[in-house]
Design a protein around this motif. Sequence first.
Motif, mmCIF file in Angstrom:
data_model
loop_
_atom_site.group_PDB
_atom_site.id
_atom_site.type_symbol
_atom_site.label_atom_id
_atom_site.label_comp_id
_atom_site.label_asym_id
_atom_site.label_seq_id
_atom_site.Cartn_x
_atom_site.Cartn_y
_atom_site.Cartn_z
ATOM 1 N N ALA A 124 0.850 -1.208 0.000
ATOM 2 C CA ALA A 124 0.000 0.000 0.000
ATOM 3 C C ALA A 124 0.876 1.245 0.000
ATOM 4 N N HIS A 125 1.927 1.218 0.793
ATOM 5 C CA HIS A 125 2.821 2.387 0.876
ATOM 6 C C HIS A 125 3.527 2.611 -0.463
ATOM 7 N N ASP A 126 3.997 1.519 -1.092
ATOM 8 C CA ASP A 126 4.658 1.634 -2.407
ATOM 9 C C ASP A 126 3.712 2.240 -3.427
ATOM 10 N N ARG A 127 2.443 1.826 -3.366
ATOM 11 C CA ARG A 127 1.478 2.264 -4.373
ATOM 12 C C ARG A 127 0.998 3.696 -4.142
ATOM 13 N N TYR A 128 0.716 4.026 -2.862
ATOM 14 C CA TYR A 128 0.052 5.304 -2.581
ATOM 15 C C TYR A 128 0.918 6.328 -1.843
ATOM 16 N N GLY A 129 2.069 5.868 -1.278
ATOM 17 C CA GLY A 129 3.005 6.810 -0.654
ATOM 18 C C GLY A 129 2.748 7.145 0.796
ATOM 19 N N ARG A 130 1.625 6.703 1.349
ATOM 20 C CA ARG A 130 1.373 6.897 2.777
ATOM 21 C C ARG A 130 0.267 5.940 3.241
ATOM 22 N N ILE A 131 0.098 5.884 4.548
ATOM 23 C CA ILE A 131 -0.937 5.008 5.127
ATOM 24 C C ILE A 131 -1.742 5.880 6.076
ATOM 25 N N ASP A 132 -2.962 6.175 5.736
ATOM 26 C CA ASP A 132 -3.766 7.021 6.617
ATOM 27 C C ASP A 132 -4.634 6.210 7.582
ATOM 28 N N VAL A 133 -5.221 5.126 7.066
ATOM 29 C CA VAL A 133 -6.204 4.382 7.874
ATOM 30 C C VAL A 133 -6.010 2.875 7.690
ATOM 31 N N LEU A 134 -6.075 2.139 8.787
ATOM 32 C CA LEU A 134 -6.164 0.674 8.701
ATOM 33 C C LEU A 134 -7.497 0.249 9.307
ATOM 34 N N VAL A 135 -8.279 -0.503 8.543
ATOM 35 C CA VAL A 135 -9.504 -1.097 9.087
ATOM 36 C C VAL A 135 -9.209 -2.576 9.354
ATOM 37 N N ASN A 136 -9.047 -2.920 10.628
ATOM 38 C CA ASN A 136 -8.793 -4.306 11.043
ATOM 39 C C ASN A 136 -10.134 -5.016 11.107
ATOM 40 N N ASN A 137 -10.544 -5.594 9.981
ATOM 41 C CA ASN A 137 -11.892 -6.142 9.864
ATOM 42 C C ASN A 137 -11.937 -7.676 9.803
ATOM 43 N N ALA A 138 -10.878 -8.311 9.303
ATOM 44 C CA ALA A 138 -10.921 -9.777 9.105
ATOM 45 C C ALA A 138 -11.323 -10.461 10.404
ATOM 46 N N GLY A 139 -12.239 -11.425 10.304
ATOM 47 C CA GLY A 139 -12.674 -12.124 11.506
ATOM 48 C C GLY A 139 -13.382 -13.420 11.166
ATOM 49 N N VAL A 140 -13.410 -14.338 12.132
ATOM 50 C CA VAL A 140 -14.135 -15.607 11.972
ATOM 51 C C VAL A 140 -14.950 -15.865 13.244
ATOM 52 N N MET A 141 -16.048 -16.621 13.084
ATOM 53 C CA MET A 141 -16.936 -16.868 14.227
ATOM 54 C C MET A 141 -17.529 -18.280 14.183
ATOM 55 N N PRO A 142 -16.691 -19.324 14.309
ATOM 56 C CA PRO A 142 -17.258 -20.680 14.397
ATOM 57 C C PRO A 142 -17.794 -20.905 15.811
ATOM 58 N N LEU A 143 -19.122 -20.975 15.949
ATOM 59 C CA LEU A 143 -19.755 -21.056 17.276
ATOM 60 C C LEU A 143 -19.854 -22.501 17.755
ATOM 61 N N SER A 144 -19.755 -22.695 19.059
ATOM 62 C CA SER A 144 -19.976 -24.026 19.653
ATOM 63 C C SER A 144 -19.981 -23.898 21.168
ATOM 64 N N PRO A 145 -20.665 -24.844 21.867
ATOM 65 C CA PRO A 145 -20.556 -24.851 23.326
ATOM 66 C C PRO A 145 -19.120 -25.198 23.720
ATOM 67 N N MET A 146 -18.650 -24.658 24.820
ATOM 68 C CA MET A 146 -17.265 -24.927 25.214
ATOM 69 C C MET A 146 -17.034 -26.414 25.477
ATOM 70 N N ALA A 147 -18.094 -27.109 25.981
ATOM 71 C CA ALA A 147 -17.942 -28.532 26.309
ATOM 72 C C ALA A 147 -17.621 -29.387 25.080
ATOM 73 N N ASP A 148 -17.884 -28.869 23.880
ATOM 74 C CA ASP A 148 -17.534 -29.604 22.657
ATOM 75 C C ASP A 148 -16.025 -29.668 22.432
ATOM 76 N N LEU A 149 -15.294 -28.820 23.120
ATOM 77 C CA LEU A 149 -13.826 -28.773 22.992
ATOM 78 C C LEU A 149 -13.364 -28.679 21.529
ATOM 79 N N ARG A 150 -13.981 -27.799 20.781
ATOM 80 C CA ARG A 150 -13.512 -27.594 19.391
ATOM 81 C C ARG A 150 -12.317 -26.643 19.443
ATOM 82 N N VAL A 151 -11.225 -27.178 19.957
ATOM 83 C CA VAL A 151 -10.057 -26.349 20.274
ATOM 84 C C VAL A 151 -9.426 -25.744 19.013
ATOM 85 N N ASP A 152 -9.525 -26.460 17.903
ATOM 86 C CA ASP A 152 -8.982 -25.887 16.650
ATOM 87 C C ASP A 152 -9.751 -24.618 16.269
#
Length: 247
Positions: A80-108
Motif C-alpha cells: 500500500a505504501h509503495d502504491r500510494y506513498g502513505r498510510i492514513d487508515v487501517l480497518v482491522n476487519n478480518a474475523g471468523v466466528m465458528p460457534l460451539s458450546p465450550m464442552a464440545d472442545l472444538r479447540v482448533d
Amino acid sequence: MPASTPLEKKVVLITGASSGIGEATARRLAAAGHQVMAGARRTGRLAKLAEDVRAAGGALEHCALDVTRRDSLESFVEAAHDRYGRIDVLVNNAGVMPLSPMADLRVDDWDRMIDVNIRGTLHGIAAVLPRMREQGAGHIVNIASVAAHRVDPTAAVYCATKYAVRALSEGLRQESRDIRVTLVSPGFTQSELLDQGGAPEAQAAARAAAQQHAIPATAIADAIGFALEQPATVDVNEIVVRPTTQH
Ligand code: NDP
C-alpha cells in the motif's frame, strides 16, 4: 468560512475485504474518493471487487493477505505504501466466528478465532503503527461486535476475542496523541460470517437469528465512513450499530 469542507482523500487499508463488511466498506470508501488497499485470502474475489470499483471511477488495489501471519500484514502495508506513498487508515476487519458450546472442545476453532480475531488485529496494528507515528497521524479502526459488550452461550470464545479487541483498542487510544482509534461493534449483519464452520446446531441457531434481524453490510460501512471523515481533531472512539429489532 466555506459552507462545507471538501472531503480529505485518504489511503485506507482494509483486511478481510473479500466479502461482507470489509467488501462493503471498500466499495463505500472508494466511491467517496478514498484510495483503498483491499486484502484477504480469496484473491479472485478481490480482483472482481477491484474491477467493479475501477469501472465506477474509484481507486482500489488488492493484495493477498493472511492476517494470522505477521509477515503477510507487513507485505500488505508495504504494498500500500509503495502504491500510494502513505498510510492514513487501517480497518482491522478480518474475523471468523465458528460457534460451539465450550464442552464440545472444538479447540482448533478456538485457536482459529484467537489467531484471526486477536493476533490478526495485533499484527495489523504492529504493521502500521511505526509508519503512522513517523507521519504524526493515522487512524486505526478495529471491528469488534456486540459480542465485545455481552456474552452468550456458544459464543464464549468468540466473545473473548472481541472483548480483547475492545480492550486493546482502548489501551491504544490512551497511549496515542496523534493516532485516532475507533472501535466499531456491529450487531447482526448480512455477510458470510456464519458459513465458516462451528457446531452445526449453534450455527443453525445463529443463522435463523441473522435471517430475522440482519442489516445490510453497508450500514456498518457507513459507520466506518463517518468515523474516518471527521476532522483530524475529532476521534470517534466507539460506535455500536445494531438492527433495530435486536435486543
Ligand atoms: P465475512 O465472513 O463475510 O467476512 C470475513 C472476512 O475476513 C472475509 O473477507 C475473509 O476473507 C476475511 N478473513 C478471514 N480469515 C482471514 C485471514 N486469516 N486472513 C485474512 N482475511 C481473513 O464476515 P463479516 O463481514 O461479517 O465479518 C467482518 C468482521 O465483522 C469480523 O471481524 C466479524 O467478527 C465482525 N462482525 C460481524 C457481524 C455480523 O453479524 N456479520 C457482527 C459483529 C461483528 P478470506 O476468507 O478471503 O480470507
